[in-house]
Design an enzyme around this catalytic site. Structure first.
Site, PDB file in Angstrom:
ATOM      1  N   HIS A   1      -5.892 -57.331  -4.920  1.00  0.00           N
ATOM      2  CA  HIS A   1      -7.073 -57.553  -4.089  1.00  0.00           C
ATOM      3  C   HIS A   1      -6.999 -56.732  -2.793  1.00  0.00           C
ATOM      4  CE1 HIS A   1     -10.347 -60.316  -2.587  1.00  0.00           C
ATOM      5  NE2 HIS A   1      -9.878 -59.876  -1.442  1.00  0.00           N
ATOM      6  N   GLU A   2      -5.899 -56.880  -2.066  1.00  0.00           N
ATOM      7  CA  GLU A   2      -5.806 -56.217  -0.763  1.00  0.00           C
ATOM      8  C   GLU A   2      -5.729 -54.694  -0.918  1.00  0.00           C
ATOM      9  OE1 GLU A   2      -6.636 -57.831   1.682  1.00  0.00           O
ATOM     10  OE2 GLU A   2      -6.316 -59.874   0.948  1.00  0.00           O
TER      11      GLU A   2
ATOM     12  N   HIS B   1     -10.479 -48.698  -0.594  1.00  0.00           N
ATOM     13  CA  HIS B   1     -11.887 -48.532  -0.199  1.00  0.00           C
ATOM     14  C   HIS B   1     -11.936 -47.895   1.198  1.00  0.00           C
ATOM     15  CE1 HIS B   1     -16.083 -50.707   0.133  1.00  0.00           C
ATOM     16  NE2 HIS B   1     -16.191 -49.401   0.187  1.00  0.00           N
TER      17      HIS B   1
ATOM     18  N   HIS C   1      -9.244 -53.356  -1.069  1.00  0.00           N
ATOM     19  CA  HIS C   1      -9.819 -53.129   0.265  1.00  0.00           C
ATOM     20  C   HIS C   1      -9.208 -51.876   0.888  1.00  0.00           C
ATOM     21  CE1 HIS C   1     -12.076 -56.780   0.473  1.00  0.00           C
ATOM     22  NE2 HIS C   1     -11.029 -57.585   0.469  1.00  0.00           N
TER      23      HIS C   1
HETATM   24 ZN   LIG Z   1     -11.088 -59.693   0.321  1.00  0.00          ZN
END
Ligand SMILES: [Zn+2]
Length: 599
Positions: free
Chosen positions: A389-390, A396, A393
């Site tokens: 998940h991290e 991105h 980010h």
């Molecule tokens: Zn998040």
């Protein structure tokens, strides 16, 4: 609990992030701090003159940008240093100083938008025609489109003061909910008395012992029930404030006003709700499977959270988690994996817990440095998904920072969770497809389906509730506790269907949802998750062309409105398809889990 936490010094350098990549030393930070103070002082040079010429305009925005970059570096560095060990007073004080400076910076910059809005139309056209302002086109358009909703100077001043008063319902709610509310105790699994809190409620709702679940459920809602009229009055006041501001700003509805921030059309919101309704029979099939697997005569609302498959005792060391995440993300192609490896190796990630370190996980960073990721890796599945998940980010941000000017590098919440959720989904799929043990496979499928339940179905129910209660206030109706509970019960019936006994207490669930004080926000969880699932679907079906579109999306930061960025990448949130694609995945996963559990 058992072992003593390591101190930060005991963690090997290779397992820590390198904040030196932002400032080599604290002295360099101090130096930049002083420069920034001087920079703030330059505001008088531009105040009142921004529309005079294209040169002044560009110079002013470049100054603002420079100031913004500095503030980002100063605050992020101090705060991340503090997160390493919150007990160190040096970094507490640097963080405080950086926040005070950023308040000063904010006020120094505050004239820009009102002055742009005040530029007369013909002068504005001149400004826009000048090629020097080309890169500011989207920035200007975004300010201008709000012109119709900006009032006179005196009215704006009144509104600013009123908006301070308007935070009262949410402040009162959080005081009542977080500070004053007590639920009393329940008997835990081992028969011991435990104080029930909001924090441990879900843990007891997941208990294998039904008595514990039921007690936790009844005790929690008895607590809310005692002040049910007060909760209703708070929510009523909050919704009235939403409606007041929307009307004053000449929006057709509170919903239109809230969505306009991201320039999201109301149709996206309505279509999400409509499409989720179309798939409620599938959701209800999931609920029936739950009843069957739990082997209960009646499925109650306190049976909704308990895992259908017992927690697997997986032990996943960080090195293995890294490797699994990389394998899962393979469909994103070589370019993505290359950056992922760079992130793994180049001081982006702070892996382990240490004494004083901030808990949880996040991805952060500044435009001028690489991204940073804070973890507290625990060798569990959850930690593995947190890494995926991290890093979503982080990459991105990496792609956006690399491809956009600073002004457009930041992305909106509406798209932020797409990149993180997409990574989780890919890793989840990889794990499901490679799981050899059927028990493990069932566990993973259940985990994934629960994400759909919590992120798509539950948040859409909330979104629908918000739409209803705002519309009621717009019809000049009052939100009494009876009314709120009636609406909430009807929606719960629609979503859960006849397969569950809808205990009376659930009518009051609205009373405990803090997000209702930040109206029309939660739908973004559902749309973000759907967009991510739609991307995954396209990437697995089409391969390279879809990967290219996705990387283009990651590289686009905030250079356009969220809906446009997604549309360019092949996910049109104004059409029902992305949500349909996501819920088709839900249906397929459910088929798989049914097959496994019914064997
Ligand atoms: Zn998040």
């Amino acid at each position: 609990m058992s072992e003593v936490l390591r101190s930060r010094e005991e963690i090997p350098q290779k397992d820590r992030w390198s904040l030196e990549d932002i400032f080599a030393t604290d002295e360099a930070w101090e130096k930049r701090y002083k420069e920034t103070e001087k920079l703030i002082g330059l505001s008088e040079k531009y105040r009142g003159k921004i529309g005079q010429s294209a040169d002044l305009f560009v110079e002013c925005l470049e100054w603002a940008d420079h100031l913004g970059l500095n503030m980002e570096d100063l605050f992020t560095y101090a705060r991340m240093r503090r997160d390493e060990d919150n007990r160190i007073s040096r970094y507490q004080s640097m963080t405080d100083r950086a926040s005070m400076l950023s308040v000063q910076a904010g006020s120094a910059l505050s004239f820009i938008v009102p002055e742009i809005l005040a530029i007369p139309d013909d002068q504005f056209q001149e400004l826009r025609k000048n090629s020097k302002t080309d890169i500011y086109r989207h920035y200007l358009e975004n300010i201008l489109r709000q012109k119709a909703h900006v009032l006179s100077f005196a009215e704006e001043k009144l509104l600013a003061e009123a908006s301070e008063l308007a935070t009262a319902p949410s402040t009162i709610f959080s005081m009542a909910n977080d500070a004053d509310l007590k639920f009393g105790s329940i008997q835990g699994e081992d028969g011991r008395e435990i104080e029930l809190t909001k924090g441990n409620f879900i843990k007891y709702m997941e208990s294998k012992e039904r008595r514990v679940r039921q007690e936790a459920f009844a005790t929690l809602y008895a607590g809310y029930g005692k002040q049910i009229n007060s909760w209703a009055a708070m929510l009523n006041a909050s919704v009235k404030a939403d409606v007041f501001f929307a009307r004053t700003r000449k929006y057709k509805s509170a919903m239109e006003g809230a969505l306009d921030d991201d320039k999201v059309p109301v149709s996206v919101y309505d279509s999400l709700i409509q499409t989720v309704h179309d798939y409620l029979p599938q959701f209800q099939r999931y609920i029936r499977l739950r009843k069957e697997v739990l082997g209960v005569e009646e499925l109650h609302m306190y049976d909704i959270y308990v895992p259908l498959v017992p927690e697997m005792n997986a032990h996943i060391p960080y090195e293995e988690a890294k490797d699994t995440v990389r394998k899962g993300l393979k469909p994103l192609g070589e370019e993505y994996l290359k950056i992922l490896d760079e992130g793994y190796q180049s001081g982006w990630i702070d892996i382990y817990e240490n004494a004083g370190k901030t808990s949880g996980a996040y991805s952060w960073g500044t435009y001028s440095s690489h991204p940073f990721v804070l973890l507290n890796h625990q060798n569990t599945f959850d930690s593995l998904f947190t890494l995926a998940h991290e890093m979503g980010h982080a990459l991105h941000s990496y792609f956006s920072n690399k491809n956009q000017i600073h002004l457009y590098a930041g992305y909106k919440i509406f798209v932020a969770e797409v990149a993180s959720t997409l990574n989780e989904s890919l890793v989840m799929r990889h794990l499901i497809h490679t799981a050899k043990d059927p028990q493990m496979k069932a566990y993973l499928l259940n985990h994934y389906l629960e994400q759909f339940r919590g992120t798509v179905f539950r948040q859409t129910l909330f979104a629908e509730f918000e739409r209803e209660i705002h519309a009621a206030v717009e019809r000049n109706e009052s939100l009494t506790s009876e009314y709120l509970s009636k609406i909430y019960r009807e929606l719960s019936l629609t979503y859960f269907g006849p397969g569950v006994v809808l205990d009376e207490q659930i009518n009051m669930e609205w009373a405990r949802i803090p997000h209702f004080y930040n109206a029309f926000y939660v739908y973004k969880y559902a749309t973000g998750f759907s967009a991510a699932t739609a991307f995954v679907h396209q990437i697995l079906e089409e391969g390279q062309p879809a990967v290219e579109r996705y990387l283009e999306f990651l590289s686009s930061g905030g250079s356009d409105y969220p809906i446009e960025l997604l549309r360019k990448a092949g996910v049109d949130m104004e059409k029902p398809e992305p949500v349909q694609q996501a819920l088709t995945v839900f249906t397929e996963l459910l088929d798989e889990l049914e097959n496994l559990l019914r064997k």
